[in-house]
Design an enzyme around this catalytic site. Structure first.
Site, PDB file in Angstrom:
ATOM      1  CG  HIS A  34      -0.360  -0.385   2.473  1.00 36.62           C
ATOM      2  ND1 HIS A  34       0.685   0.568   3.131  1.00 36.62           N
ATOM      3  CD2 HIS A  34      -0.354  -1.375   3.322  1.00 36.62           C
ATOM      4  CE1 HIS A  34       1.132  -0.057   4.312  1.00 36.62           C
ATOM      5  NE2 HIS A  34       0.442  -0.920   4.478  1.00 36.62           N
ATOM      6  CG  HIS A  37       4.407  -1.754   2.186  1.00 35.67           C
ATOM      7  ND1 HIS A  37       3.012  -2.196   2.114  1.00 35.67           N
ATOM      8  CD2 HIS A  37       4.760  -2.444   3.271  1.00 35.67           C
ATOM      9  CE1 HIS A  37       2.676  -3.039   3.038  1.00 35.67           C
ATOM     10  NE2 HIS A  37       3.629  -2.972   3.760  1.00 35.67           N
TER      11      HIS A  37
HETATM   12  P1  AMP Z   1       4.736  -5.127   6.596  1.00 36.96           P
HETATM   13  O1  AMP Z   1       4.486  -5.460   5.161  1.00 36.96           O
HETATM   14  O2  AMP Z   1       3.567  -4.712   7.325  1.00 36.96           O
HETATM   15  O3  AMP Z   1       5.687  -5.835   7.395  1.00 36.96           O
HETATM   16  O4  AMP Z   1       5.459  -3.789   6.554  1.00 36.96           O
HETATM   17  C1  AMP Z   1       6.777  -3.290   6.034  1.00 36.96           C
HETATM   18  C2  AMP Z   1       7.193  -2.056   6.528  1.00 36.96           C
HETATM   19  O5  AMP Z   1       6.434  -1.067   6.087  1.00 36.96           O
HETATM   20  C3  AMP Z   1       7.375  -1.959   7.875  1.00 36.96           C
HETATM   21  O6  AMP Z   1       8.612  -1.207   8.070  1.00 36.96           O
HETATM   22  C4  AMP Z   1       6.344  -1.137   8.442  1.00 36.96           C
HETATM   23  O7  AMP Z   1       6.619  -0.513   9.397  1.00 36.96           O
HETATM   24  C5  AMP Z   1       5.975  -0.328   7.123  1.00 36.96           C
HETATM   25  N1  AMP Z   1       4.581   0.072   6.930  1.00 36.96           N
HETATM   26  C6  AMP Z   1       3.620  -0.418   7.275  1.00 36.96           C
HETATM   27  N2  AMP Z   1       2.509   0.311   7.086  1.00 36.96           N
HETATM   28  C7  AMP Z   1       2.874   1.539   7.169  1.00 36.96           C
HETATM   29  C8  AMP Z   1       2.428   2.843   7.020  1.00 36.96           C
HETATM   30  N3  AMP Z   1       0.986   3.044   7.170  1.00 36.96           N
HETATM   31  N4  AMP Z   1       3.254   4.019   7.091  1.00 36.96           N
HETATM   32  C9  AMP Z   1       4.378   3.856   7.018  1.00 36.96           C
HETATM   33  N5  AMP Z   1       5.153   2.775   6.988  1.00 36.96           N
HETATM   34  C10 AMP Z   1       4.168   1.438   6.975  1.00 36.96           C
END
Ligand code: AMP
Length: 290
Positions: A34, A37
């Protein structure tokens, strides 16, 4: 954009980039990408070349009763998004290669991993730290980009990087939110339309605490009460924790004098959501960042 499926090939690409004195940027993700990311990817693109994104739904960070098997895996759409964002390569390994039979070595960042999110999800940060260290070894990034949305996760990783003398800069990026304030998350896809409306309660609670801070409150009990007052009014919300903690140790604070976080973990129906607000002293005042 190249899709790299094996560890050996990923290592080879990184070795070449390092030999050319290039700055490698890594954005680790679990996919279902999204705008949150993609903001990490954009930042990495500004600061590094090449930029690699990894997509790996890491089994060791999921508890036995968590959503590993139903976690969304829209790889085709993800590949399109990454190609449009001009990522140089997608590292998309198989679980069986990352964790071969007999795998038995884990990283445990003591203390920090056992509080809050770690207490509610035993073993979660052990899985996170282990896979992130492996990704660092495989991709050899100079810079690695993480979101502040997972504030405790990024603190665990910073602590690991310091303790193990890792040769990588950890870059923390702001939280990307939907227009109604809900922090973007791959797990938001689980929410029914009604739950999606209720989910804004996390942001509304943080805003209430921010208003208290702006009115001069420094006492964390009062801030916690402000959080709960909003959260408790939402019938489909079940609060796991709503706490004010030190931004380094993640220990509770009584009075805000240093950098802190207001941290929330709330179940909306069956979906666990987390969010936070950064609280930072600025002269005599406190600055908040949602
Ligand atoms: P995930 O795919 O949920 O493991 O997230 C991958 C990376 O994206 C991690 O470093 C999360 O902290 C970051 N991330 C996920 N959602 C957000 C968001 N809404 N804003 C900023 N970074 C995000």
């Amino acid at each position: 954009m190249e899709t790299i499926r094996t560890i050996a090939w990923m290592k080879e690409k990184s070795r070449e980039a390092r030999l050319d004195q290039r700055k490698i940027g890594l954005v680790p993700t679990m996919g279902a990408l999204h705008a949150g990311h993609l903001a990490l990817v954009e930042r990495a693109r500004r600061e590094c070349s090449p930029v690699y994104t990894s997509i790996f739904v890491n089994p060791t960070q999921f508890g036995a009763h968590e959503d590993l098997s139903r976690y969304p895996r829209p790889w085709e759409a993800d590949i399109e998004k990454l190609a449009a964002a001009n990522v140089d390569g997608l590292f998309l390994p198989e679980a069986a290669e990352v964790y071969p039979p007999g795998f038995s070595t884990y990283v445990h960042v003591e203390g920090l991993s056992d509080r809050l999110e770690g207490k509610s999800r035993p073993g979660h940060f052990r899985g996170v730290a282990t896979v992130v260290l492996k990704l660092f070894e495989i991709v050899q990034p100079n810079y690695a980009y993480f979101g502040r949305k997972d504030a405790q996760q990024v603190r665990v990783i910073q602590h690991m990087a310091r303790d193990l003398n890792l040769d990588v800069q950890i870059v923390v990026c702001p939280i990307v939110r939907d227009s109604d304030g809900l922090a973007l998350s791959s797990r938001n896809a689980y929410l029914s339309p009604e739950e999606r409306r209720a989910a804004t309660v996390l942001h509304r609670a943080l805003q209430a605490a921010a208003a208290e801070i702006q009115a001069g409150t420094r006492d964390s009990m009062r801030l916690q009460r402000a959080l709960h007052k909003v959260l408790d009014r939402e019938p489909s919300a079940r609060v796991d924790y709503a706490e004010i903690v030190d931004a380094e140790s993640f220990e509770p604070v009584v009075r805000i004098g240093r950098r802190c976080y207001a941290l929330l973990a709330v179940d909306i129906g069956k979906t666990r959501l987390i969010d936070n607000m950064l609280i930072e002293p600025e002269g005599d005042a406190l600055r908040v960042e949602l």
